[in-house]
Design a protein around this motif. Sequence first.
Motif, short mmCIF file in Angstrom:
data_model
loop_
_atom_site.label_atom_id
_atom_site.label_comp_id
_atom_site.label_asym_id
_atom_site.label_seq_id
_atom_site.Cartn_x
_atom_site.Cartn_y
_atom_site.Cartn_z
N GLY A 95 2.51 4.04 7.94
CA GLY A 95 2.06 4.96 6.91
C GLY A 95 2.58 6.37 7.14
N THR B 227 6.45 6.34 6.31
CA THR B 227 6.82 6.21 4.90
C THR B 227 6.28 7.32 4.01
OG1 THR B 227 4.93 4.75 4.47
CG2 THR B 227 7.02 3.70 5.02
N SER B 228 5.31 8.08 4.51
CA SER B 228 4.77 9.16 3.68
C SER B 228 5.46 10.49 3.96
CB SER B 228 3.27 9.31 3.92
OG SER B 228 3.03 9.81 5.20
N PHE C 8 -0.02 12.69 5.10
CA PHE C 8 -0.94 11.74 4.50
C PHE C 8 -2.39 12.21 4.60
CE2 PHE C 8 0.04 10.21 8.75
CZ PHE C 8 -1.21 10.09 9.31
N ILE D 13 -2.63 9.55 -1.25
CA ILE D 13 -1.73 8.54 -0.70
C ILE D 13 -1.13 7.75 -1.87
CG2 ILE D 13 -3.52 6.82 -0.38
CD1 ILE D 13 -2.13 6.06 2.23
N THR E 135 3.16 3.76 -0.06
CA THR E 135 2.79 4.04 1.33
C THR E 135 1.73 3.06 1.81
OG1 THR E 135 3.30 6.39 1.07
CG2 THR E 135 1.88 5.79 2.91
N TRP F 299 3.42 -0.37 2.39
CA TRP F 299 4.19 -0.38 3.63
C TRP F 299 3.28 -0.34 4.85
CZ3 TRP F 299 8.72 -2.23 4.11
CH2 TRP F 299 9.64 -2.14 3.08
#
Length: 84
Positions: free
Chosen positions: A44, A47-48, A52, A56, A60, A63
């Motif tokens: 997280g 991918t963010s 975060f 969100i 994200t 994933w």
Amino acid sequence: MGLIILIVTGALLGWLATIALKIEDGRGILRNVVVGIIGSLGVGLATSGGVFLGAIRASTLLWAAIGAIVLIGLYNFVREKALP
């Protein structure tokens, strides 16, 4: 808020993994929950873009769920190989 969602997602996936794998040991359940949280937070965060703490995105979360599932699977595979 996103951090809480990632933690809850990882914990739920870890708990569901213990049900699917039929793990009865209390320590095994806790380990899977912790590994799920670590996988969810790690992917997280990646991918963010490192942010975060606010909202969100669905991608994200997806994933993060995949990361938690993969890490739980790897952990249980290694654990089974390590035990005779």
